[in-house]
Each structure stands twice: as C-alpha cells, then as structure tokens.
Motif scaffolding. Structure first.
Motif, PDB file in Angstrom:
ATOM      1  N   ASP A 288     -11.078  -3.344   0.973  1.00 25.66           N
ATOM      2  CA  ASP A 288     -11.200  -2.100   1.759  1.00 25.66           C
ATOM      3  C   ASP A 288     -10.379  -0.992   1.093  1.00 25.66           C
ATOM      4  OD1 ASP A 288     -12.781  -3.401   3.545  1.00 25.66           O
ATOM      5  OD2 ASP A 288     -11.205  -3.710   5.048  1.00 25.66           O
ATOM      6  N   PHE A 289      -9.181  -1.367   0.674  1.00 26.66           N
ATOM      7  CA  PHE A 289      -8.297  -0.376   0.038  1.00 26.66           C
ATOM      8  C   PHE A 289      -8.849   0.081  -1.323  1.00 26.66           C
ATOM      9  CE2 PHE A 289      -4.852   0.430  -3.013  1.00 26.66           C
ATOM     10  CZ  PHE A 289      -4.315   1.573  -2.437  1.00 26.66           C
TER      11      PHE A 289
ATOM     12  N   LYS B   4     -12.618   2.908  -5.819  1.00 25.78           N
ATOM     13  CA  LYS B   4     -11.688   3.218  -6.920  1.00 25.78           C
ATOM     14  C   LYS B   4     -12.260   2.605  -8.189  1.00 25.78           C
ATOM     15  CE  LYS B   4      -7.341   3.168  -4.223  1.00 25.78           C
ATOM     16  NZ  LYS B   4      -7.662   4.312  -3.431  1.00 25.78           N
TER      17      LYS B   4
ATOM     18  N   ILE C   2       0.083  -4.234  -3.672  1.00 25.07           N
ATOM     19  CA  ILE C   2      -1.025  -4.729  -2.837  1.00 25.07           C
ATOM     20  C   ILE C   2      -0.735  -6.194  -2.498  1.00 25.07           C
ATOM     21  CG2 ILE C   2      -3.501  -5.300  -2.923  1.00 25.07           C
ATOM     22  CD1 ILE C   2      -3.886  -2.882  -4.751  1.00 25.07           C
TER      23      ILE C   2
ATOM     24  N   GLU D  82      -8.712  -6.814   3.277  1.00 23.14           N
ATOM     25  CA  GLU D  82      -8.005  -5.519   3.330  1.00 23.14           C
ATOM     26  C   GLU D  82      -7.794  -4.964   1.919  1.00 23.14           C
ATOM     27  OE1 GLU D  82      -6.564  -8.385   3.657  1.00 23.14           O
ATOM     28  OE2 GLU D  82      -4.494  -8.385   2.962  1.00 23.14           O
ATOM     29  N   VAL D  83      -7.741  -5.865   0.940  1.00 20.79           N
ATOM     30  CA  VAL D  83      -7.551  -5.427  -0.449  1.00 20.79           C
ATOM     31  C   VAL D  83      -8.813  -4.698  -0.941  1.00 20.79           C
ATOM     32  CG1 VAL D  83      -7.167  -6.201  -2.830  1.00 20.79           C
ATOM     33  CG2 VAL D  83      -5.904  -7.270  -0.939  1.00 20.79           C
TER      34      VAL D  83
ATOM     35  N   PHE E 237       0.806  -1.227   0.000  1.00 20.96           N
ATOM     36  CA  PHE E 237       0.000   0.000   0.000  1.00 20.96           C
ATOM     37  C   PHE E 237       0.845   1.287   0.000  1.00 20.96           C
ATOM     38  CE2 PHE E 237      -2.652  -3.229   2.225  1.00 20.96           C
ATOM     39  CZ  PHE E 237      -3.579  -3.411   1.210  1.00 20.96           C
TER      40      PHE E 237
END
Ligand SMILES: [Zn+2]
Ligand SMILES: [Zn+2]
Ligand SMILES: [Zn+2]
Length: 278
Positions: free
Chosen positions: A190-191, A195, A153, A187-188, A140
C-alpha cells in the motif's frame, strides 16, 4: 545514486565460519565471487546500511573512506547486521584521532539503540559519546540526509523486535533494500503503490531451496514479492532486481546462482558489486 554491496552473505558467511559442507569447501577453494561476507551496503559513500562484523575487512578490501560516513541505518539487531562494539572505535578516546566533527548518526529500532549505547557504556563507562548518536527509526517516518531520503519500512523477520527494510530516495532514483525479511505485509505494498523503483534488492537466503520459516526468502518468495510490486505499479522496464544475503543453505556457487536467477530476471549480488544511477 551509487550503491555498493560490501557483503552479500548470511550470518555465517560463505564459506561458513565452522562449516565443511561441499558448498563451503568449494567456495573456499574457488574464492572470488563465491566468498560472501556478512551483509552491509554503502550508499553514495556516506550512508551505510548495517554494521557488518566484516566492516573492517570491507574497509581494507574496497579502500573505503569510512570517516566520510554520515549515517548508518540498521535493519535489525542480529549480529551479522549490527556489530555495535565496532562503533565505539569512532570515539576519540584512543581509537580515532581524527574524524569529522559531526557525530555519526545511527538509526535503528529500540533494541539497536539500546545495544549501541550499552556498547559505549561497556567500553568507556558511559552511554553518551560525542562520536556517535543513536536515533530511533520509526516505520514510514522519513529520515533526511543531505541528498538522500530514507524511509524505514517494517520487515517480516524477527517478531521480538521491529526489523526494517529501507526505501532510499535521491531525486528520481528509488531503491528498496529488503533484507532480512520474509514475505512483506500488505501495508508495505500500500505504501509503495505507484512508486517507481530503480532497484529492488531482495533477501534470498535460501536460493532455490525450500524454506518454511517465513523470516527469510528464497527464489519462490522473491518472485512473489516481484509480482506484488508489479501489481502495485512499482516496476518499470529499467527496474533492476537483485538477490542478496545468500547462505550456504543455497548449495550453489555464485555462477550457478547467477545463471538460475538470471533466468528469472534477477541478478545475483556479489561482494563488491556496484550499481549507479544518474
Ligand atoms: Zn542476516
Ligand atoms: Zn557450509
Ligand atoms: Zn536477521
């Protein structure tokens, strides 16, 4: 942004190096899009994703000006993605008479950086060489490269090292380059939330065959990733979804993959395929 798939095969390639299965025999005969070299992708002619053991062949096939490369982002250390020895051929000691004055920057995990430096040591007796620098990629943490921003990532691939997939951004264009990996962690998503992706490029090593290993994907896992991305608001009507990193374990020709994946709204990548966004 312009991306070009140089190699869309898994570690053994199609036809596989030593294999005589029906898929490999047919591919060897059919040639064209049924030939799949080891994975690597070129972005804007200046960023290479992975150093495939077939890089030299790619240079010849696609008339690549590899001296224009600014950086390499390595997904992980497996030999089909990181041929570290090839990087020593950028050194002005015998191998490369004229290259750009700036060193080629290679980003990767700690194993990739260590292997890269060891290759230089083995070749020239010292780890440091002005032609290539190895920098640690962090999950990240943004990498800026002229007009491109690259974000490593965490992938779900080999627990012995930090494997990466990459998000690559140029203005409004955002591409997610996801191999080698199995299903992605929460978490991927979430990131990635919100987008809007122009391209989602997915590991499809096993095609329509079931795979229980968890460290690669087939169509079933690809569709699960697509669903997660949809829920995270990452897909638009113009998002292109491709599958790549096919192995002979798919037991399908390119034409069959193209048709079957097409029914699921996914394009089968092929060696040399180019995609462009303004
Ligand atoms: Zn691979
Ligand atoms: Zn085979
Ligand atoms: Zn791998």
């Amino acid at each position: 942004m312009e991306i070009r798939y140089l190699g869309t095969g898994a570690a053994e390639g199609i036809p596989a190096v030593f294999c005589q299965c029906e898929t490999c025999r047919k591919a060897a005969k059919q040639k064209g899009k049924d030939i799949r070299t080891r994975a690597s992708t070129l972005v804007n002619g200046k960023l290479l994703l992975d150093i495939s053991p077939d890089l030299y062949f790619h240079k010849l096939c696609y008339d690549l000006d590899l001296w224009k490369l600014k950086a390499v982002c390595v997904t992980h250390s497996h030999s089909d993605h990181f041929d570290s020895q090839e990087l020593t051929r950028r050194s002005s000691a015998n191998y490369c008479h004229i290259h750009s004055e700036r060193p080629l920057t290679v980003y990767g995990n700690s194993k990739v950086c260590r292997m890269g430096r060891e290759s230089f040591k083995e070749e020239f007796g010292k780890e440091e060489d002005p032609s290539v620098v190895f920098l640690l990629a962090q999950p990240f943490s943004e990498i800026r490269m002229e007009e491109l921003t690259v974000i490593p990532i965490p992938a779900n691939h080999d627990p012995r090292e930090m494997c990466f997939i990459y998000l690559i951004e140029e203005g409004e264009t955002l591409i997610l380059y996801a191999n080698d990996t199995g299903l992605l962690g929460s978490e991927v998503y979430d990131f990635l939330k919100g987008k809007r992706l122009s391209l989602v490029s997915l590991d499809c090593t096993f095609g329509f065959n079931k795979y229980h290993g968890g460290t690669h994907m087939g169509i079933e896992e690809n569709l699960a990733v697509v669903k997660h991305l949809e829920e995270a608001g990452c897909l638009t009507p113009s998002t292109v979804i491709t599958a790549t990193h096919f192995s002979h374990n798919c037991n399908m020709s390119h034409q069959e993959l193209e048709q079957r994946l097409g029914e699921a709204g996914i394009r089968a990548a092929w060696d040399g395929m180019m995609l462009k966004w303004k």
